[in-house]
Design a protein around this motif. Structure first.
Motif, PDB file in Angstrom:
ATOM      1  N   GLU A  67      -8.210 -30.540 -39.732  1.00 45.73           N
ATOM      2  CA  GLU A  67      -7.567 -29.231 -39.551  1.00 45.73           C
ATOM      3  C   GLU A  67      -8.532 -28.112 -39.934  1.00 45.73           C
ATOM      4  O   GLU A  67      -9.162 -28.150 -41.010  1.00 45.73           O
ATOM      5  N   LEU A  68      -8.610 -27.096 -39.061  1.00 44.53           N
ATOM      6  CA  LEU A  68      -9.427 -25.907 -39.298  1.00 44.53           C
ATOM      7  C   LEU A  68      -8.485 -24.747 -39.615  1.00 44.53           C
ATOM      8  O   LEU A  68      -7.563 -24.448 -38.846  1.00 44.53           O
ATOM      9  N   SER A  69      -8.718 -24.073 -40.733  1.00 41.57           N
ATOM     10  CA  SER A  69      -7.819 -23.004 -41.171  1.00 41.57           C
ATOM     11  C   SER A  69      -7.954 -21.779 -40.261  1.00 41.57           C
ATOM     12  O   SER A  69      -8.947 -21.631 -39.539  1.00 41.57           O
ATOM     13  N   PRO A  70      -6.940 -20.840 -40.291  1.00 41.88           N
ATOM     14  CA  PRO A  70      -6.995 -19.646 -39.434  1.00 41.88           C
ATOM     15  C   PRO A  70      -8.157 -18.747 -39.843  1.00 41.88           C
ATOM     16  O   PRO A  70      -8.691 -18.824 -40.950  1.00 41.88           O
ATOM     17  N   GLY A  71      -8.519 -17.835 -38.928  1.00 39.20           N
ATOM     18  CA  GLY A  71      -9.570 -16.877 -39.256  1.00 39.20           C
ATOM     19  C   GLY A  71     -10.239 -16.360 -38.010  1.00 39.20           C
ATOM     20  O   GLY A  71      -9.870 -16.692 -36.877  1.00 39.20           O
ATOM     21  N   ASN A  72     -11.234 -15.518 -38.253  1.00 36.79           N
ATOM     22  CA  ASN A  72     -11.959 -14.918 -37.138  1.00 36.79           C
ATOM     23  C   ASN A  72     -12.790 -15.947 -36.399  1.00 36.79           C
ATOM     24  O   ASN A  72     -13.003 -17.067 -36.865  1.00 36.79           O
ATOM     25  N   ALA A  73     -13.309 -15.525 -35.280  1.00 35.98           N
ATOM     26  CA  ALA A  73     -14.090 -16.401 -34.419  1.00 35.98           C
ATOM     27  C   ALA A  73     -15.380 -16.847 -35.120  1.00 35.98           C
ATOM     28  O   ALA A  73     -15.959 -16.109 -35.923  1.00 35.98           O
ATOM     29  N   LEU A  74     -15.813 -18.057 -34.782  1.00 30.22           N
ATOM     30  CA  LEU A  74     -17.083 -18.602 -35.235  1.00 30.22           C
ATOM     31  C   LEU A  74     -18.099 -18.421 -34.116  1.00 30.22           C
ATOM     32  O   LEU A  74     -17.726 -18.164 -32.954  1.00 30.22           O
ATOM     33  N   THR A  98     -24.792 -40.796 -41.834  1.00 27.35           N
ATOM     34  CA  THR A  98     -24.886 -41.108 -40.407  1.00 27.35           C
ATOM     35  C   THR A  98     -24.025 -40.142 -39.607  1.00 27.35           C
ATOM     36  O   THR A  98     -22.859 -39.922 -39.945  1.00 27.35           O
ATOM     37  N   GLU A  99     -24.609 -39.540 -38.581  1.00 28.39           N
ATOM     38  CA  GLU A  99     -23.825 -38.701 -37.679  1.00 28.39           C
ATOM     39  C   GLU A  99     -23.064 -39.597 -36.709  1.00 28.39           C
ATOM     40  O   GLU A  99     -23.664 -40.404 -35.981  1.00 28.39           O
ATOM     41  N   LEU A 100     -21.739 -39.476 -36.673  1.00 27.00           N
ATOM     42  CA  LEU A 100     -20.906 -40.272 -35.789  1.00 27.00           C
ATOM     43  C   LEU A 100     -20.683 -39.597 -34.451  1.00 27.00           C
ATOM     44  O   LEU A 100     -20.522 -40.269 -33.425  1.00 27.00           O
ATOM     45  N   GLY A 101     -20.628 -38.257 -34.428  1.00 29.30           N
ATOM     46  CA  GLY A 101     -20.387 -37.524 -33.186  1.00 29.30           C
ATOM     47  C   GLY A 101     -20.255 -36.048 -33.459  1.00 29.30           C
ATOM     48  O   GLY A 101     -20.192 -35.606 -34.615  1.00 29.30           O
ATOM     49  N   ARG A 102     -20.224 -35.258 -32.408  1.00 26.17           N
ATOM     50  CA  ARG A 102     -20.066 -33.815 -32.555  1.00 26.17           C
ATOM     51  C   ARG A 102     -19.307 -33.263 -31.355  1.00 26.17           C
ATOM     52  O   ARG A 102     -19.347 -33.833 -30.264  1.00 26.17           O
ATOM     53  N   VAL A 103     -18.591 -32.152 -31.613  1.00 30.37           N
ATOM     54  CA  VAL A 103     -17.839 -31.477 -30.549  1.00 30.37           C
ATOM     55  C   VAL A 103     -18.112 -29.983 -30.636  1.00 30.37           C
ATOM     56  O   VAL A 103     -18.430 -29.446 -31.706  1.00 30.37           O
ATOM     57  N   MET A 104     -17.987 -29.294 -29.500  1.00 29.68           N
ATOM     58  CA  MET A 104     -18.156 -27.845 -29.442  1.00 29.68           C
ATOM     59  C   MET A 104     -16.802 -27.189 -29.707  1.00 29.68           C
ATOM     60  O   MET A 104     -15.853 -27.359 -28.934  1.00 29.68           O
ATOM     61  N   GLY A 105     -16.693 -26.445 -30.849  1.00 32.54           N
ATOM     62  CA  GLY A 105     -15.466 -25.733 -31.184  1.00 32.54           C
ATOM     63  C   GLY A 105     -14.373 -26.651 -31.697  1.00 32.54           C
ATOM     64  O   GLY A 105     -14.625 -27.836 -31.983  1.00 32.54           O
ATOM     65  N   PRO A 106     -13.155 -26.060 -31.925  1.00 35.97           N
ATOM     66  CA  PRO A 106     -12.750 -24.701 -31.510  1.00 35.97           C
ATOM     67  C   PRO A 106     -13.420 -23.615 -32.365  1.00 35.97           C
ATOM     68  O   PRO A 106     -13.422 -23.706 -33.588  1.00 35.97           O
ATOM     69  N   ASN A 107     -13.988 -22.605 -31.671  1.00 38.46           N
ATOM     70  CA  ASN A 107     -14.707 -21.531 -32.351  1.00 38.46           C
ATOM     71  C   ASN A 107     -14.005 -20.178 -32.239  1.00 38.46           C
ATOM     72  O   ASN A 107     -14.486 -19.181 -32.788  1.00 38.46           O
ATOM     73  N   ASN A 108     -12.894 -20.125 -31.523  1.00 36.75           N
ATOM     74  CA  ASN A 108     -12.199 -18.853 -31.355  1.00 36.75           C
ATOM     75  C   ASN A 108     -11.479 -18.459 -32.645  1.00 36.75           C
ATOM     76  O   ASN A 108     -11.076 -19.307 -33.439  1.00 36.75           O
ATOM     77  N   GLY A 109     -11.302 -17.104 -32.839  1.00 34.71           N
ATOM     78  CA  GLY A 109     -10.522 -16.646 -33.973  1.00 34.71           C
ATOM     79  C   GLY A 109      -9.042 -16.890 -33.733  1.00 34.71           C
ATOM     80  O   GLY A 109      -8.564 -16.852 -32.600  1.00 34.71           O
ATOM     81  N   THR A 110      -8.319 -17.178 -34.786  1.00 35.56           N
ATOM     82  CA  THR A 110      -6.905 -17.506 -34.623  1.00 35.56           C
ATOM     83  C   THR A 110      -6.169 -17.253 -35.928  1.00 35.56           C
ATOM     84  O   THR A 110      -6.756 -17.315 -37.017  1.00 35.56           O
ATOM     85  N   ALA A 111      -4.889 -16.930 -35.782  1.00 40.68           N
ATOM     86  CA  ALA A 111      -4.052 -16.732 -36.964  1.00 40.68           C
ATOM     87  C   ALA A 111      -3.328 -18.006 -37.356  1.00 40.68           C
ATOM     88  O   ALA A 111      -2.575 -18.019 -38.326  1.00 40.68           O
ATOM     89  N   ALA A 112      -3.556 -19.088 -36.595  1.00 34.64           N
ATOM     90  CA  ALA A 112      -2.873 -20.358 -36.877  1.00 34.64           C
ATOM     91  C   ALA A 112      -3.896 -21.465 -37.100  1.00 34.64           C
ATOM     92  O   ALA A 112      -5.062 -21.364 -36.703  1.00 34.64           O
ATOM     93  N   THR A 113      -3.457 -22.519 -37.745  1.00 28.45           N
ATOM     94  CA  THR A 113      -4.310 -23.700 -37.963  1.00 28.45           C
ATOM     95  C   THR A 113      -4.612 -24.379 -36.623  1.00 28.45           C
ATOM     96  O   THR A 113      -3.741 -24.496 -35.761  1.00 28.45           O
ATOM     97  N   SER A 114      -5.849 -24.833 -36.435  1.00 29.46           N
ATOM     98  CA  SER A 114      -6.231 -25.558 -35.215  1.00 29.46           C
ATOM     99  C   SER A 114      -6.853 -26.908 -35.615  1.00 29.46           C
ATOM    100  O   SER A 114      -7.218 -27.115 -36.780  1.00 29.46           O
ATOM    101  N   ASN A 115      -6.955 -27.801 -34.645  1.00 24.54           N
ATOM    102  CA  ASN A 115      -7.473 -29.148 -34.895  1.00 24.54           C
ATOM    103  C   ASN A 115      -8.863 -29.312 -34.311  1.00 24.54           C
ATOM    104  O   ASN A 115      -9.152 -28.846 -33.200  1.00 24.54           O
ATOM    105  N   ILE A 116      -9.695 -29.983 -35.069  1.00 23.19           N
ATOM    106  CA  ILE A 116     -11.014 -30.410 -34.572  1.00 23.19           C
ATOM    107  C   ILE A 116     -10.870 -31.887 -34.228  1.00 23.19           C
ATOM    108  O   ILE A 116     -10.625 -32.725 -35.106  1.00 23.19           O
TER     109      ILE A 116
END
Length: 698
Positions: A67-74, A98-116
């Protein structure tokens, strides 16, 4: 009267107050904006969502989320990276992460919790722990998630096959106790061998883990069911049975429990169904039926159907239950209540030109029984038996199918047996002869005897029919060496070591003429010495280099190469010339075969000085020859952290010493080294480093 000056003054104050209020509001808003802009976005601890544990193969993958907390854009190019700790759950050492994997974003700003979300993540091929932890890190800003709870990560190649003890059971008989080493082998999907030391191991006996046993082999001293397993923690159930070997049962058999049985008693009439069976039937065992002390050709099943003729006698059954247990049952006597042809006609015969061939059978039918000789479908002669022997002279050119029938006389034969025997008599168009040594030859033997071992007539249909020894008298024989007559005309020839290198053959001429001469196979005679020493070039194996082992070259020799591993001879596949290129330390030898015999060369020790010093001897020869009287180990095994234990073949401890070994055995042998084979285990700091066998030769 209105005071204009007063009103003007107060109005000015109100305006000034409002400006100050507006400025304060702007400053508050700006302050709040600055605070929001500087607020840190947080990532909660990631979790595995697609399964309870990450039990990885070459083909599957797993999903994780955080879970990524709310906030401005990254930053728009920010990636979230899923990282795996070391096997203990620590991220302290960057090189162990060990790096298992990587994803692009979510990098947008939001007032709600988002999932990585991370999907279809593969398990690293070296992962094998229940204590891994994971975290998520941002690539462009300084954000690292909380660390997860412990998650099991285990990888196993599910294409591998684990084979224990060649899938053979361990069976002992006629012993009170035993000691036996069993080991695993691993094959990949292409049936290639996989180095067992690249995997971790644990052993189970009757379903329970055996503490402290973590090598790919195990010495067992107790009955039970044994399994070798690649330990995969919480993923063991997921991979079962792929990460475990076949089960091997170790058992002790009482030979008295195995007997020969039949449906009724052991007395039969010839026309009855006659079956003998083993009381223990298991088609993984090797069976051999024996009658009157002679093995019955082809009778290798747990049961035998007796023929209608000449079946009476004493029967035993040899059963090979394992390489450690072969037993022979008590004999049973089978009685023929009727009659038999005790010496039947041969299956086929050759009738030579000008020869009068006599057919002969022997029978125990009562005197006065009726017999008939038949060719094809015509009765040639009939009569009454006057003794056990019945003969018939086949006329010249009398080829055909011959049969004798005997009606046993009743009541002397209560079964009223009807007996018969058949043969086919044919003519030969040519002859074939085979020569070979007349016995198993010792390579040191001098001279050796070669002899006519087979002479057959070849019919018009290509069938090979053996000639009788009486028919040899129709031929003149002569021996040749490299095409030159030796002057010898008997059926055998003595060849001495001075004739080594020659090629011998036997020629046969049909004396009456009219048939082609016969020439035997060409038999090269090459004598071998038992002390052949291999050439090693260069004499020392340097790191990253190779050496070449060379045996004597001879076009008539065949070669096999072996390496000795844990006291066992292991064939090196595909090496069939007189040279072997070696890149690994070890003990090697060549097995050389000629038309006469087979001999092993002296063992060649390949390695650098350090490797050579660590070789463990597997043979001692006590009895006064000094060099091999004692079991001598390299100097490194005299150190205080070394423990040596030697077991006798029945599993009892014959010798044990801690604090270093100094050639103490067999001087301190509990059994005075009276047995042929012993097993040793060498440990260093309580870890097994060497194990194998010792052969005692006197």
């Amino acid at each position: 009267m209105i005071n204009v000056a007063y009103i003007h003054t107060n109005l000015t104050d109100v305006i000034a107050m409002n400006k100050r209020l507006n400025l304060l509001i702007v400053m508050i808003v700006l302050a709040m904006g600055i605070h929001v802009a500087k607020a840190q976005r947080n990532i909660g601890p990631p979790s595995l969502t697609s399964a309870p544990q990450a039990c990885g193969t070459l083909t599957n993958g797993f999903d994780f989320t955080a879970e990524l907390s709310p906030g401005n854009a990254l930053p728009t190019n920010n990636e979230f990276i899923l990282e795996l700790s070391d096997a203990t759950g620590s991220f302290a050492n960057q090189s162990d992460i060990t790096e298992l994997g990587r994803v692009m974003g979510p990098n947008n700003g939001t007032a709600a919790t988002s999932n990585i979300n991370f999907t279809d993540i593969s398990v690293p091929t070296n992962a094998n722990s229940d204590d891994f932890r994971i975290r998520v890190r941002a690539s462009e800003v300084d954000i690292i998630s909380e660390i997860s709870d412990a998650i099991a990560f285990h990888f196993f190649d599910d294409n591998l096959e684990i084979i224990l003890n060649g899938r053979d059971e361990i069976i002992f008989c006629n012993v009170a106790s035993f000691a036996k080493e069993i080991a695993v082998e691993v094959r990949d999907e292409n049936d290639n061998s996989v180095d067992v030391n690249t995997l971790k191991w644990e052993w189970l006996k009757d379903g329970a883990i055996i503490p402290g046993e973590n090598s790919p082999s195990l010495i067992i001293t107790e009955v039970g069911r044994y399994i070798a397993r690649v330990p995969l923690g919480l993923c063991n159930n997921f991979f079962n049975p792929l990460n475990r070997s076949n089960a091997v049962d170790a058992s002790l058999i009482n030979p008295d429990d195995i007997t020969i049985v039949t449906d009724d008693d052991f007395s039969f009439c010839p026309d009855e169904f006659k079956e003998l069976r083993a009381s223990l039937i298991d088609f993984s065992y090797n069976y051999q039926w024996i009658k009157d002390g002679e093995e019955l050709d082809g009778e290798i099943s747990p049961n035998i159907i007796l023929p209608d003729n000449d079946f009476g006698g004493e029967y035993t059954l040899r059963i090979e239950l394992s390489e450690d247990c072969t037993l022979i049952t008590d004999l049973v006597t089978v009685t023929n209540e009727g009659s038999s042809i005790t010496a039947p006609l041969p299956e086929g015969l050759i009738l030579l030109p000008t020869q009068i061939l006599t057919l002969t059978v022997e029978t125990d039918a009562p005197i006065g029984s009726t017999f008939r000789w038949i060719r094809d479908t015509n009765v040639l002669i009939q009569g009454i038996t006057t003794g056990p022997t019945i003969t018939f002279d086949v006329p010249v050119n009398g080829v055909g199918d011959y049969r004798i029938e005997i009606d046993a006389l009743f009541p002397d034969d209560p079964c009223m047996t009807m007996l018969f025997s058949e043969t086919i008599i044919r003519s030969a168009e040519r002859f074939d002869i085979v020569i070979a040594p007349d016995e198993v030859v010792d390579c040191e033997q001098d001279p050796i005897t070669i002899t006519l071992t087979e002479m057959v007539g070849i019919t018009s249909t290509g069938d090979r029919v053996p000639l009788t020894t009486e028919q040899f008298n129709f031929f003149d024989f002569e021996w040749f060496n490299d095409g030159v007559s030796t002057g010898e005309t008997s059926l055998s020839l003595d060849v001495s070591r001075s004739d080594s290198g020659g090629s011998f053959e036997l020629r046969a001429v049909f004396r009456p003429g009219g048939l082609p001469d016969a020439v035997s196979n060409n038999l090269p005679i090459d004598f071998l010495s038992s002390d052949i020493v291999l050439d090693i070039t260069p004499p020392v194996l340097e790191p990253g280099e190779s050496v070449v082992l060379t045996a004597p070259l001879n076009a008539n020799f065949t070669y096999e190469w072996y390496i000795i591993e844990n006291g066992e001879e292991v064939l090196i596949d595909g090496e069939t010339t007189n040279t072997l290129t070696v890149t690994e330390d070890g003990n090697y030898f060549a097995r050389i075969s000629t038309s006469l015999c087979t001999v092993d060369t002296q063992t060649a020790v390949v390695g650098g000085p350090a490797a050579l010093s660590e070789l463990i001897p597997n043979v001692i020869t006590p009895g006064g020859n000094v060099a091999n009287d004692s079991w001598v180990l390299p100097n490194s095994f005299s150190e205080n952290d070394v423990e040596v234990t030697i077991y006798s073949s029945n599993g009892k401890i014959d010798f044990q010493k801690t604090g270093g070994y100094n050639a103490d055995w067999p001087n301190d042998s509990a059994s005075q080294a009276s047995e042929l084979i012993y097993y040793y285990i060498i440990s260093r700091s309580s870890t097994v480093v060497k194990k194998g066998t010792i052969t005692v030769m006197r």
